[in-house]
Design a protein around this motif. Structure first.
Motif, short mmCIF file in Angstrom:
data_model
loop_
_atom_site.label_atom_id
_atom_site.label_comp_id
_atom_site.label_asym_id
_atom_site.label_seq_id
_atom_site.Cartn_x
_atom_site.Cartn_y
_atom_site.Cartn_z
N LEU A 170 0.84 -1.21 0.00
CA LEU A 170 0.00 0.00 0.00
C LEU A 170 0.87 1.25 0.00
N TYR A 171 1.90 1.24 0.81
CA TYR A 171 2.78 2.42 0.88
C TYR A 171 3.56 2.59 -0.43
N SER A 172 4.02 1.49 -0.96
CA SER A 172 4.77 1.54 -2.22
C SER A 172 3.87 2.10 -3.34
N GLU A 173 2.64 1.61 -3.40
CA GLU A 173 1.73 2.10 -4.44
C GLU A 173 1.37 3.57 -4.22
N PHE A 174 1.19 3.94 -2.96
CA PHE A 174 0.87 5.34 -2.65
C PHE A 174 2.01 6.25 -3.14
N MET A 175 3.22 5.90 -2.77
CA MET A 175 4.34 6.78 -3.13
C MET A 175 4.56 6.83 -4.64
N LYS A 176 4.36 5.70 -5.30
CA LYS A 176 4.52 5.71 -6.76
C LYS A 176 3.46 6.60 -7.40
N CYS A 177 2.26 6.58 -6.84
CA CYS A 177 1.19 7.44 -7.39
C CYS A 177 1.52 8.91 -7.19
N VAL A 178 2.11 9.21 -6.04
CA VAL A 178 2.52 10.59 -5.78
C VAL A 178 3.61 10.99 -6.80
N LEU A 179 4.59 10.13 -6.94
CA LEU A 179 5.75 10.50 -7.77
C LEU A 179 5.45 10.45 -9.26
N ASP A 180 4.55 9.59 -9.65
CA ASP A 180 4.25 9.40 -11.08
C ASP A 180 2.94 10.05 -11.51
N ASN A 181 2.31 10.80 -10.61
CA ASN A 181 1.01 11.43 -10.91
C ASN A 181 -0.03 10.41 -11.36
N ASP A 182 -0.03 9.32 -10.65
CA ASP A 182 -0.92 8.22 -10.96
C ASP A 182 -2.06 8.16 -9.95
N MET A 183 -2.99 7.25 -10.15
CA MET A 183 -4.07 7.06 -9.18
C MET A 183 -3.81 5.80 -8.37
N TYR A 184 -4.13 5.89 -7.08
CA TYR A 184 -3.97 4.76 -6.16
C TYR A 184 -5.24 3.91 -6.21
N PHE A 185 -6.39 4.58 -6.17
CA PHE A 185 -7.68 3.90 -6.37
C PHE A 185 -8.18 4.23 -7.76
N LYS A 186 -8.52 3.21 -8.54
CA LYS A 186 -9.04 3.48 -9.89
C LYS A 186 -10.36 2.75 -10.10
N PRO A 187 -11.30 3.39 -10.82
CA PRO A 187 -12.45 2.62 -11.29
C PRO A 187 -11.92 1.55 -12.25
N LEU A 188 -12.64 0.44 -12.38
CA LEU A 188 -12.14 -0.66 -13.22
C LEU A 188 -11.86 -0.21 -14.66
N ALA A 189 -12.72 0.69 -15.16
CA ALA A 189 -12.58 1.09 -16.57
C ALA A 189 -11.26 1.79 -16.86
N PHE A 190 -10.60 2.30 -15.82
CA PHE A 190 -9.31 2.95 -16.06
C PHE A 190 -8.24 1.92 -16.42
N ASP A 191 -8.34 0.73 -15.87
CA ASP A 191 -7.36 -0.31 -16.19
C ASP A 191 -7.83 -1.24 -17.30
N PHE A 192 -9.14 -1.29 -17.51
CA PHE A 192 -9.68 -2.19 -18.54
C PHE A 192 -10.58 -1.40 -19.50
N PRO A 193 -9.99 -0.45 -20.22
CA PRO A 193 -10.82 0.45 -21.04
C PRO A 193 -11.59 -0.25 -22.14
N GLU A 194 -11.11 -1.42 -22.56
CA GLU A 194 -11.79 -2.12 -23.66
C GLU A 194 -12.96 -2.97 -23.17
N ASP A 195 -13.02 -3.17 -21.87
CA ASP A 195 -14.00 -4.09 -21.32
C ASP A 195 -15.29 -3.33 -21.00
N GLU A 196 -16.36 -3.65 -21.73
CA GLU A 196 -17.60 -2.87 -21.62
C GLU A 196 -18.19 -2.89 -20.22
N PHE A 197 -18.27 -4.09 -19.61
CA PHE A 197 -18.95 -4.15 -18.32
C PHE A 197 -18.21 -3.37 -17.23
#
Ligand code: GLC
Length: 681
Positions: free
Chosen positions: A512-539
């Motif tokens: 959790l801490y590793s992901e948090f810090m990477k999101c801070v440093l990389d301007n990423d999201m720590y919590f994402k809606p599913l569609a952000f990681d699976f944009p091709e998946d309709e459901f």
């Protein structure tokens, strides 16, 4: 690409850190614009498929379509579906459909987002005539967020200890109350990293004071708690009590650092301490002065703060209270009928947080007199900025925990937020799940809700389910209001289950801490809606109650009472890991699609993505706090069909030496390393 359009003469909010040259307003894509005398309206036609994400802390679902949202920071403890404003104003949204783009409305006054409320197919954004508008085009949703986050600057990084479990309650009054809480946790071998000091630690609710009867040796007490590995986190409120000989008040008046009324007198409002003035944190000198005040607590050993009541909340203003009292006095001997009775009720009810007070307050924005109403949403941001800027001077090498109730985009560079006075309702557990990704889009990564709910009496099962979700929020704090059922986990019957669940948080914390810090440093999201990681998946686009947490896992929290499980949608094959304690777990691959998954009340379920791994701490019975977590000797949980690699971020968790990519360990694991199991060294 980011495009900027300037309307009128916008106030510089300091929300953005990148200078973008303005385009010709007539060339703005996507929107039809109507420029009126006082406001600008932007209209966008959606089609049936369009999804709208964002708006930070706002109410309702992950997809914001079908309601109106008003950015006007509100001290409102009743977070029901009909509410249009909460404490934060986060004017960033993403349209995802035929067109995909981001929109940021940089205006610190009231902004309205009608997202298919009046007309289900129409977005209508109404902002003041002086506004900075940004349109962001990107390759995909994550790219749009990343560009926006670069525009607004790097998010605040909390110290690592603040990823431990934290206990709070409005009602801990003295040293012994806090000792009892710490003992309650330690006796039951439940780890604990912080206890919060709510308003009662202060002398008569005066900021930067400590009641010496309740805390006779504050510094000694802070040290005693440190020996127990417990951090004390005091609250700081926005209003400064008006009291002769109280130095903060005297100095503020003398130097002219408080907000004024129309005639140039210090504006008098009332909050917890009775009558107060508000520090004019929109003025750089006043801000520096207020920030410097935190020093006295830091020098005694405090290393975390929560800033509250900074919408700013107003119970009443002196002027309006007098008017109200007069009006009521006139009615004294009259018979109140259906209209006049309710009018009397409203006279008092309408005193709090009233628009007419916000219109009667003035700031000196470094030489420019500005009416508060026009910059209302900047107050909480700048109170927290006051603290954050001061911390850089007071403790330049150390990360100090800081989060706020009210906020505007830009504040995310100085601190996190908590989501305010929710209630012990199942619907608020779901609301919290839905708020998290939207907050992350706006740069607010260190965040969480009051676990168990602030208002109302919690039930044991709600608290347990909430912990099963709260275990993933960077801020994992159990907080409740005075007068409600006591909510410390050891006050319930299933202490062992709570203990096991909280210990699982510490098992997961390297990830959790590793992901948090990477999101801070990389301007990423720590919590994402599913569609952000699976944009091709309709459901995936329709899933409102599951989240991706970091790169490797998906969660599907249970948020209904008496449920024995829930339906979960898997956008790809994943490994289902069920845990009842850090030591007790089962793993089972589950195929892409819909499944009913049983989840016992005391059980945590996570789904690991295929060819992904995550670090787990090896913890034992002696675990008391984050200080006992070894981030170097970890185990790896993985679902590896071929091979997986993971960028494991590690640092000392305390200093600001976190910008270097040297802190990233690339760990590779191949299928054979797991030898049929799922957890390896
Ligand atoms: C506000 C805060 C809450 C706090 C209370 C007393 O309602 O949101 O968290 O406990 O004030 O300070």
């Amino acid at each position: 690409m980011i495009y900027r359009y300037v309307y009128g003469d916008p106030i510089n909010t300091d929300a953005v850190v990148q200078q973008i040259n303005p385009e010709d307003n007539a060339s703005m894509p996507y929107f039809k614009q109507t420029i009126k005398e006082d406001e600008v309206v932007f209209r966008y036609e959606m089609n049936e498929e369009t999804i709208v994400y964002g708006l930070g802390e706002q109410m309702r679902g992950i997809n914001k379509r079908g309601f109106s949202y008003v950015s006007y920071a509100a001290d409102d403890p009743v977070h029901t579906e009909n509410r249009h404003s909460l404490y934060g104003a986060h004017n960033f949204m993403i349209v995802s459909g035929e067109d995909s783009f981001g929109l940021f409305v940089d205006n610190p006054g009231k902004v309205t987002f009608d997202i298919g409320d009046t007309n289900i197919n129409l977005i209508e954004v109404t902002t003041g005539k002086d506004s900075d508008i940004y349109i962001i085009k990107g390759d995909n949703l994550k790219d749009i967020v990343r560009q926006f986050r670069v525009l607004i600057g790097q998010s605040y990084a909390a110290p690592r200890w603040a990823f431990g479990y934290q206990q709070s309650r409005w009602g801990y009054k003295c040293e012994d109350d806090i000792r009892e809480v710490v003992d309650g946790y330690h006796k039951n071998q439940i780890p604990l990293d912080a206890v919060y000091l709510d308003i009662d630690y202060m002398k008569d609710y005066k900021d930067f004071t400590v009641d010496s009867e309740r805390f006779p040796d504050f510094e000694g007490f802070i040290n005693e708690m440190k020996e127990e590995h417990v951090h004390l986190v005091p609250i700081i409120d926005a209003g400064v009590k008006i009291e002769k000989d109280y130095p903060v008040y005297e100095e503020g008046v003398e130097k002219g650092y408080f907000c004024k009324d129309e005639d140039g007198n210090d504006f008098v409002a009332a909050v917890w301490p009775g009558k107060v003035h508000f520090p004019d944190v929109l003025n750089s000198k006043s801000r520096a002065w207020f920030g410097e005040k935190y020093r006295c607590l830091i020098e005694q050993g405090i290393d975390g703060f929560w800033n509250d009541m900074n919408e700013p909340a107003i119970f009443y203003s002196e002027k309006r209270l007098n008017e109200a009292m007069e009006e009521i006095a006139q009615m004294k001997d009259t018979e109140l009928d259906i209209n006049s009775f309710f009018h009397v009720k409203d006279i008092i009810g309408d005193l709090s947080n009233s628009l007419s007070d916000y219109k009667a307050i003035y700031h000196d924005m470094d030489g420019k007199k500005v009416c508060h109403n026009d910059v209302h949403n900047l107050f909480g941001f700048n109170m927290t900025r006051a603290a954050g800027e001061a911390f850089d001077k007071i403790a330049p090498d150390n990360r100090i925990l800081l989060f706020s109730r009210s906020s505007y985009i830009g504040m995310h560079r100085y601190g996190g937020i908590w989501t305010g006075d929710n209630s012990s309702w199942w619907s608020h557990l779901l609301l919290s799940i839905q708020q998290m990704p939207s907050l992350n889009m706006c740069g607010i990564i260190y965040t969480g809700s009051d676990i168990g709910g602030f208002g109302c009496d919690v039930t044991e099962d709600l608290l347990m389910r909430w912990i099963e979700f709260g275990m993933f929020t960077p801020l994992m704090r159990n907080h409740s209001a005075i007068g409600t059922r006591e909510q410390e986990v050891y006050k319930f019957s299933r202490i062992e289950d709570f203990k096991n669940l909280i210990r699982i948080r510490y098992r997961l914390v390297p990830y959790l801490y590793s992901e948090f810090m990477k999101c801070v440093l990389d301007n990423d999201m720590y919590f994402k809606p599913l569609a952000f990681d699976f944009p091709e998946d309709e459901f995936s686009k329709t899933v409102e109650d599951q989240l991706m947490v970091g790169d490797s896992i998906m969660i599907a929290p249970v948020y209904t009472q008496n449920a024995k499980g829930r339906y979960v949608y898997l956008p790809e094959d994943m490994l289902m890991v069920k845990m009842k304690s850090p030591e007790e777990y089962t793993c089972e691959p589950v195929t892409k699609g819909h499944h009913y998954i049983s989840v016992d009340l005391n059980e945590l379920v996570i789904f690991v993505r295929k060819d992904h791994i995550l670090p787990l701490a090896c913890i034992d019975d002696n675990l008391e706090s984050m200080d006992d977590v070894d981030f170097d000797n970890v185990e790896w949980l993985g679902y590896v069909e071929n091979e997986a690699s993971y960028a494991y971020y590690k640092d000392d968790g305390q200093t600001k030496e976190y910008t270097e990519k040297e802190n990233w360990d690339i760990v590779r694991k191949t299928k054979d390393m797991f030898e049929g199991g799922y957890i390896v060294k």
